[in-house]
Design an enzyme around this catalytic site. Structure first.
Site, PDB file in Angstrom:
ATOM      1  N   PHE A 138       0.854  -1.190   0.000  1.00 32.16           N
ATOM      2  CA  PHE A 138       0.000   0.000   0.000  1.00 32.16           C
ATOM      3  C   PHE A 138       0.888   1.237   0.000  1.00 32.16           C
ATOM      4  O   PHE A 138       1.772   1.366   0.841  1.00 32.16           O
ATOM      5  CB  PHE A 138      -0.923   0.019   1.227  1.00 32.16           C
ATOM      6  CG  PHE A 138      -1.907   1.169   1.176  1.00 32.16           C
ATOM      7  CD1 PHE A 138      -3.109   1.035   0.491  1.00 32.16           C
ATOM      8  CD2 PHE A 138      -1.610   2.387   1.764  1.00 32.16           C
ATOM      9  CE1 PHE A 138      -4.006   2.102   0.409  1.00 32.16           C
ATOM     10  CE2 PHE A 138      -2.494   3.455   1.677  1.00 32.16           C
ATOM     11  CZ  PHE A 138      -3.697   3.306   1.004  1.00 32.16           C
ATOM     12  N   ASP A 223       9.002   2.236   1.838  1.00 26.57           N
ATOM     13  CA  ASP A 223       7.858   3.027   2.291  1.00 26.57           C
ATOM     14  C   ASP A 223       7.694   2.762   3.786  1.00 26.57           C
ATOM     15  O   ASP A 223       7.225   1.709   4.189  1.00 26.57           O
ATOM     16  CB  ASP A 223       6.604   2.621   1.511  1.00 26.57           C
ATOM     17  CG  ASP A 223       5.358   3.383   1.960  1.00 26.57           C
ATOM     18  OD1 ASP A 223       5.368   3.963   3.062  1.00 26.57           O
ATOM     19  OD2 ASP A 223       4.353   3.367   1.204  1.00 26.57           O
ATOM     20  N   LYS A 253       2.562   9.526   8.468  1.00 31.84           N
ATOM     21  CA  LYS A 253       1.751   9.141   9.635  1.00 31.84           C
ATOM     22  C   LYS A 253       2.272   9.627  11.003  1.00 31.84           C
ATOM     23  O   LYS A 253       1.830  10.648  11.487  1.00 31.84           O
ATOM     24  CB  LYS A 253       1.524   7.630   9.633  1.00 31.84           C
ATOM     25  CG  LYS A 253       0.529   7.199   8.537  1.00 31.84           C
ATOM     26  CD  LYS A 253      -0.013   5.800   8.744  1.00 31.84           C
ATOM     27  CE  LYS A 253      -1.200   5.510   7.826  1.00 31.84           C
ATOM     28  NZ  LYS A 253      -0.878   4.943   6.533  1.00 31.84           N
TER      29      LYS A 253
HETATM   30  C1  LIG Z   1      -1.086   5.245   5.098  1.00 32.06           C
HETATM   31  C2  LIG Z   1      -0.032   4.816   4.159  1.00 32.06           C
HETATM   32  C3  LIG Z   1       0.278   5.573   3.023  1.00 32.06           C
HETATM   33  C4  LIG Z   1      -0.517   6.778   2.617  1.00 32.06           C
HETATM   34  O1  LIG Z   1      -0.349   7.829   3.513  1.00 32.06           O
HETATM   35  P1  LIG Z   1      -1.374   9.079   3.460  1.00 32.06           P
HETATM   36  O2  LIG Z   1      -0.809  10.016   4.487  1.00 32.06           O
HETATM   37  O3  LIG Z   1      -2.712   8.547   3.799  1.00 32.06           O
HETATM   38  O4  LIG Z   1      -1.316   9.622   2.101  1.00 32.06           O
HETATM   39  C5  LIG Z   1       1.333   5.160   2.230  1.00 32.06           C
HETATM   40  N1  LIG Z   1       2.044   4.059   2.531  1.00 32.06           N
HETATM   41  C6  LIG Z   1       1.774   3.321   3.629  1.00 32.06           C
HETATM   42  C7  LIG Z   1       2.625   2.125   3.919  1.00 32.06           C
HETATM   43  C8  LIG Z   1       0.721   3.652   4.460  1.00 32.06           C
HETATM   44  O5  LIG Z   1       0.436   2.892   5.526  1.00 32.06           O
END
Ligand SMILES: *Cc1c(COP(=O)(O)O)cnc(C)c1O
Length: 400
Positions: A138, A223, A253
Site C-alpha cells: 500500500f 515506504d 503518519k
Molecule cells: C497510510 C499509508 C500511506 C498513505 O499515507 P497518506 O498520508 O494517507 O497519504 C502510504 N504508505 C503506507 C505504507 C501507508 O500505511
C-alpha cells in the site's frame, strides 16, 4: 448511541462524502485513551492509524506546537525555517543514510516524491522509469501511488492509471527478479506491509532485494509511512534487517503526531537529484509540523519508546498467541514491535465491533486480520486491562 453521537453522525452522513463509515465521534485524546462526544472512553489501539506513536496530546508535543503556532506558522519555501532544517538533520542522523530530506504533507505525497526522484535519476541513468512494487502493498491514494499499490479493491474505477509500474510477489525474490526489465529503475516496498495484512518481509527477502538493486543498478525505496518512526522497535523498519539500507525512504503518519507531514529521505548518492524548482510543495516543511516532529523524536529518545515497543509489543503478541491457541478460528499472530496482526479464518468485522463495545479501538488489515497499533507508550498495567478487554470480546464473538 446517545444523542450527541447520533446528531453528529447524522450530519456527517448527509454532508461528508461516504468514503469512510465512522460509528464513533472522537472528541479528545490523552495518552493511550480517547474519549467520544458522549464521554465514553476507549483505549486507542489504532493510534489514529499509526499516527500517535507517542500517544495523544503528549505534553512535550503540545508545548512545541503551541509555542511554534504563536511564533511562526508558515513562511513558504522561499525562505528557510529553523524547525524543518533541524528536522532534516535529525532524520538523516537517525536513519544513518547520509543524504538529504524533502518535506511534504502526507504519505502519498512522500511516495509521489520518491517516484519522481527515482524517475528523474532514471532519466539520466539509462532512460529508465519503471518501478517494481509488491502485491498486497500500500503506497497511497493519489493516481501514481495508487498505480504503485497492487491491490484491485482500491484501483477499481480509476483507469487509466499512470503507467510505469510492475508488480511482484512479496517475500518472493524470484518474482521480483522476473519483474525487473530494461526500463526498471527501482524496487519499492514496505519492510512490514501494513494495510496488506501486517506481513513482515523476511530477512532473506530484504537482503535479496538489496542485492538485486546493487547488481542491476536499481534504487531500493522503503515506504516507512506505517512501519516507521519506531513502530516496529527501530526508528525505521528496514533497520531491523542486518546489512540492509535503502537508497530512499518515505515517512509520514507518526512523524508529527497528527500534524500533517510527510518526508522523503535519501542517501548521499541521491541527495542532489532534485534540483532547483524540480519539485516543490507549498506547505512542505511547515514550521508547526516540523516543531511537532522534532518533539516526537525527542520523546521517543527520552522515554525509550523503541525499547518499549519491543518489550510491551512482545507481551501483547504473547497474549494474542494464547488466544490463537484457544480459539480454532484464530490462526496466527504476525508483526514486529507494536505493528501487530491477529489473523483469523473469518471476517474480523464482528471482532472489531466487539472490541469497540468492550472499550478498545482496533482496526482491520484486509478482511481477515485484526490490526493492533497501540501507542508506543503503552505500559504493562494498561496492557493487562487491554488483554482482558480482548479476551472478553473474543469470548463474546466465538461463544455463539
Ligand atoms: C497510510 C499509508 C500511506 C498513505 O499515507 P497518506 O498520508 O494517507 O497519504 C502510504 N504508505 C503506507 C505504507 C501507508 O500505511
Amino acid at each position: 448511541m446517545s444523542n450527541k453521537t447520533q446528531e453528529i453522525l447524522g450530519l456527517y452522513k448527509s454532508k461528508v462524502m461516504p468514503t469512510y463509515a465512522p460509528s464513533v465521534v472522537i472528541a479528545s485524546g490523552k495518552g493511550i485513551t480517547v474519549r467520544d462526544v458522549d464521554g465514553r472512553s476507549y483505549y486507542d489501539f489504532t493510534s489514529g492509524i499509526g499516527v500517535h506513536n507517542v500517544g495523544h496530546c503528549h505534553k512535550k508535543v503540545v508545548d512545541a506546537i503551541r509555542t511554534q503556532a504563536a511564533t511562526l506558522t508558515h513562511a513558504s519555501n522561499l525562505f528557510a525555517n529553523v524547525p524543518a532544517t533541524l528536522l532534516a538533520d535529525k532524520l538523516v542522523e537517525i536513519s544513518g543514510l547520509g543524504g538529504k530530506a524533502f518535506f511534504c504533507n502526507s504519505g502519498a505525497e512522500a511516495n509521489e516524491a520518491a517516484i519522481k526522484l527515482a524517475r528523474k535519476w532514471g532519466a539520466a541513468n539509462g532512460g529508465r522509469y519503471e518501478i517494481v512494487t509488491m502485491r498486497q502493498g500500500f503506497h497511497g491514494r493519489t493516481l501514481a501511488t495508487l498505480a504503485a499499490t497492487a491491490q484491485a479493491w482500491c484501483q477499481e474505477g480509476y483507469d487509466p492509471l499512470p503507467v510505469g509500474f510492475a508488480y511482484a510477489d512479496f517475500n518472493d525474490i524470484e518474482s521480483v527478479k522476473a519483474a525487473v526489465g530494461d526500463k526498471t529503475v527501482a524496487v519499492m516496498l514496505e519492510a512490514v506491509q501494513g494495510e496488506g495484512g501486517v506481513l513482515p518481509a523476511t530477512d532473506e527477502f530484504m537482503r535479496g532485494v538489496r542485492a538485486l538493486c546493487d547488481e542491476k543498478n536499481l534504487l531500493m525505496i522503503c515506504d516507512e509511512v506505517q512501519c516507521g518512526m519506531g513502530r516496529t522497535g527501530s526508528w525505521f523498519a528496514w533497520q531491523g534487517y542486518e546489512g540492509v539500507k535503502p537508497d530512499l525512504f518515505t515517512c509520514a503518519k507518526a512523524i508529527a503526531d497528527g500534524i500533517p507531514m510527510g518526508a522523503l529521505v535519501s542517501n548521499a548518492k541521491l541527495a542532489d537529484v532534485f534540483t532547483l524548482s524540480s519539485h516543490a510543495s507549498t506547505f512542505g516543511g511547515n514550521p508547526v509540523a516540523a516543531a511537532a516532529a522534532n518533539a516526537v523524536i525527542s520523546v521517543i529518545e527520552d522515554e525509550g519508546l523503541l525499547e518499549n515497543a519491543v518489550k510491551v509489543g512482545g507481551l501483547l503478541r504473547e497474549a494474542l498467541q494464547g488466544f490463537v491457541d484457544s480459539y480454532d478460528k484464530l490462526l496466527e499472530v504476525r508483526g514486529k514491535g507494536m505493528l501487530i496482526g491477529l489473523v483469523a479464518d473469518c471476517d474480523v468485522k464482528p471482532i472489531i465491533e466487539a472490541l469497540q463495545s468492550q472499550g478498545l479501538l482496533a482496526l482491520s488489515a484486509g478482511k481477515n486480520v485484526v490490526r493492533f497499533l497501540p501507542p508506543l507508550t503503552l505500559g504493562e498495567d494498561d496492557l493487562e486491562d487491554a488483554v482482558d478487554m480482548i479476551s472478553d470480546a473474543l469470548d463474546e464473538v466465538f461463544s455463539d
